[in-house]
Scaffold this motif. Sequence first.
Motif, mmCIF file in Angstrom:
data_model
loop_
_atom_site.group_PDB
_atom_site.id
_atom_site.type_symbol
_atom_site.label_atom_id
_atom_site.label_comp_id
_atom_site.label_asym_id
_atom_site.label_seq_id
_atom_site.Cartn_x
_atom_site.Cartn_y
_atom_site.Cartn_z
ATOM 1 N N TYR A 72 4.543 33.483 44.138
ATOM 2 C CA TYR A 72 5.394 33.956 45.404
ATOM 3 C C TYR A 72 4.245 35.047 46.170
ATOM 4 O O TYR A 72 3.715 35.958 45.699
ATOM 5 C CB TYR A 72 6.657 34.342 45.388
ATOM 6 N N GLU A 73 4.863 35.097 47.430
ATOM 7 C CA GLU A 73 4.312 36.004 48.237
ATOM 8 C C GLU A 73 5.192 37.381 48.366
ATOM 9 O O GLU A 73 6.503 36.989 48.524
ATOM 10 C CB GLU A 73 4.031 35.680 49.673
ATOM 11 N N ARG A 74 4.663 38.640 48.473
ATOM 12 C CA ARG A 74 5.536 39.733 48.328
ATOM 13 C C ARG A 74 6.043 40.309 49.710
ATOM 14 O O ARG A 74 7.061 41.191 49.712
ATOM 15 C CB ARG A 74 4.876 40.834 47.507
ATOM 16 N N PRO A 75 5.501 40.369 50.688
ATOM 17 C CA PRO A 75 5.817 40.761 51.805
ATOM 18 C C PRO A 75 7.419 40.540 52.442
ATOM 19 O O PRO A 75 8.236 41.416 52.669
ATOM 20 C CB PRO A 75 5.219 40.087 53.154
ATOM 21 N N ALA A 76 7.877 39.516 51.883
ATOM 22 C CA ALA A 76 9.449 39.235 52.278
ATOM 23 C C ALA A 76 10.375 39.865 51.628
ATOM 24 O O ALA A 76 11.702 40.346 51.733
ATOM 25 C CB ALA A 76 9.494 37.777 52.098
ATOM 26 N N LEU A 77 9.880 40.606 50.363
ATOM 27 C CA LEU A 77 10.629 41.288 49.254
ATOM 28 C C LEU A 77 11.296 42.518 50.029
ATOM 29 O O LEU A 77 12.330 43.037 49.518
ATOM 30 C CB LEU A 77 9.871 41.553 48.092
ATOM 31 N N SER A 78 10.368 43.176 50.955
ATOM 32 C CA SER A 78 11.033 44.271 51.592
ATOM 33 C C SER A 78 11.188 43.760 53.034
ATOM 34 O O SER A 78 11.385 44.968 53.743
ATOM 35 C CB SER A 78 9.832 45.527 51.367
ATOM 36 N N LYS A 79 10.909 42.870 53.414
ATOM 37 C CA LYS A 79 11.298 42.524 54.917
ATOM 38 C C LYS A 79 12.449 41.295 55.057
ATOM 39 O O LYS A 79 13.615 41.552 54.717
ATOM 40 C CB LYS A 79 10.017 42.008 55.581
ATOM 41 N N GLY A 80 11.793 40.099 55.319
ATOM 42 C CA GLY A 80 12.755 39.084 55.680
ATOM 43 C C GLY A 80 13.739 38.612 54.587
ATOM 44 O O GLY A 80 15.045 38.502 54.692
ATOM 45 N N PHE A 81 13.257 38.639 53.324
ATOM 46 C CA PHE A 81 14.366 38.364 52.229
ATOM 47 C C PHE A 81 15.404 39.397 51.860
ATOM 48 O O PHE A 81 16.551 39.105 51.739
ATOM 49 C CB PHE A 81 13.596 37.681 51.083
ATOM 50 N N LEU A 82 14.676 40.400 51.804
ATOM 51 C CA LEU A 82 15.796 41.610 51.539
ATOM 52 C C LEU A 82 16.775 41.834 52.663
ATOM 53 O O LEU A 82 17.894 41.909 52.746
ATOM 54 C CB LEU A 82 15.095 42.924 51.648
ATOM 55 N N LEU A 83 16.424 41.537 54.057
ATOM 56 C CA LEU A 83 17.327 41.499 55.204
ATOM 57 C C LEU A 83 18.055 40.603 55.399
ATOM 58 O O LEU A 83 19.201 40.399 55.826
ATOM 59 C CB LEU A 83 16.504 41.808 56.565
ATOM 60 N N HIS A 139 13.077 50.038 41.450
ATOM 61 C CA HIS A 139 12.017 50.056 42.252
ATOM 62 C C HIS A 139 11.755 48.822 42.911
ATOM 63 O O HIS A 139 12.706 47.866 42.618
ATOM 64 C CB HIS A 139 10.801 50.046 40.858
ATOM 65 N N LEU A 140 10.729 48.281 43.792
ATOM 66 C CA LEU A 140 10.790 47.283 44.434
ATOM 67 C C LEU A 140 9.284 46.673 44.327
ATOM 68 O O LEU A 140 8.351 47.230 44.892
ATOM 69 C CB LEU A 140 10.958 47.383 45.977
ATOM 70 N N ARG A 141 9.012 45.765 43.459
ATOM 71 C CA ARG A 141 7.695 45.152 43.289
ATOM 72 C C ARG A 141 7.845 43.519 43.240
ATOM 73 O O ARG A 141 7.128 42.767 43.564
ATOM 74 C CB ARG A 141 6.912 45.585 42.341
ATOM 75 N N ARG A 142 9.029 43.306 42.481
ATOM 76 C CA ARG A 142 9.097 42.033 42.006
ATOM 77 C C ARG A 142 10.087 41.068 42.698
ATOM 78 O O ARG A 142 11.228 41.858 43.302
ATOM 79 C CB ARG A 142 9.195 41.688 40.482
ATOM 80 N N LEU A 143 10.272 39.823 42.715
ATOM 81 C CA LEU A 143 11.425 38.947 43.268
ATOM 82 C C LEU A 143 12.490 39.411 42.746
ATOM 83 O O LEU A 143 13.564 39.603 43.305
ATOM 84 C CB LEU A 143 11.114 37.692 43.067
#
Length: 420
Positions: A44-55, A130-134
Amino acid sequence: MVDADHTFVIVGAGLAGAKAAETLRSEGFTGRVILIGDERDHPYERPALSKGFLLGNEERDSVFVHPAAWYAEHDVELHLGQPVTGLDRAARRITLGDGTSIPYDRLLLTTGAEPRRLDIPGTDLVGVHHLRRLAHAERLKNVLTSLGRENGHLVIAGAGWIGLEVAAAARGYGVEVTVVEPQPCPLHSVLGPELGEVFADLHREHGVRFHFGARLTEITGQDGMVMSVLTDDGEEHPAHQVLAAIGAAPRTALAEAAGLVLADRAAGGGIAVDASLRTSDPDVFAAGDVANAEHPLLGGRLRVEHWANALNSGPVAARAMLGKDVLYDRVPYFFTDQYDLGMEFSGHAAPGTYDQVLARGDMGKRQFIAFWLREGRVLAGMNVNVWDVTDTVQKLIRSGRRVDTDALADPTVPLASLLE
């Protein structure tokens, strides 16, 4: 039909590894392609983990690089939930956690990075994240939802990109947020004081409290749960949850144990690779967050942890594994979205490497392009709420030419004209 006489193994099933596997097939490689990851989720791609998915703006399935069926359809042997515990370079063989031994003709390491841990009392309390993985993002999303309902407090250690993006998401849920950062402003080591204050003001306007010039020294708790944090200047902040966002370290243990050359920590650490992403072993390559590459354009070594690096370096490494004459000379690029601010950054301008920072546009309205220069040459550019300029900014960086700084700062002068 797969040719079992040739085996390419990729250790690390993230974006870089998945794109490398895709490239091997698109380039016509007919041998075995084995992709191994220690997580149970598909790449998977990580940017969404702190952006769109997290929101809550993006669904879970949107983060995956390929549909689950893609790997079998393209004869990519996918091993998930399997750590690689050994690398024997002499025998050209790796060992999995379950004891399975797999030979290789070429090996690509895309082992990524892992979050740095807080080395203070209290990190074993429930509520330290921590925030690194899905899986981290899924848990944090639930935490923010709950905190928002209860008017709870989140303390974030670190005002880097992850810390700020999570702060923005948390405020969107209605969470009270305090960010503790040892530097005098956010993103100080990336943007310098000239631009770091732009992000400080943005977050303050949205209710984030900053505590600069301090570090966490202890997380206190009650009944095993987080209650507050203490800082080295004697302050105490209430906290129901704590996020450690103090950076990431390249995952080099496998490479180090196998005797591969590593880059100096002062240069960013990671596995040392040449401009073709080949390690000190001609049959072993590295890409993504873990690779510290000789950069033909920028000179010297550079390790980049952002999404675009994983996206682009995996395919280059795959082509190099196939014996193609390739160089990885991409201009570093990353982006962020925080509240109503969207930003793209291109280039590399470490503290001490530039002698001037200037902006075109209106910084007060957060609609501008900032440039970092040395002797009149553009090292990096950051466009904030200004779009469709990244290609031009990167061309200015690539050109290495001196520019008219007055024209560069003048929004009435077409940016592309500075390339003529």
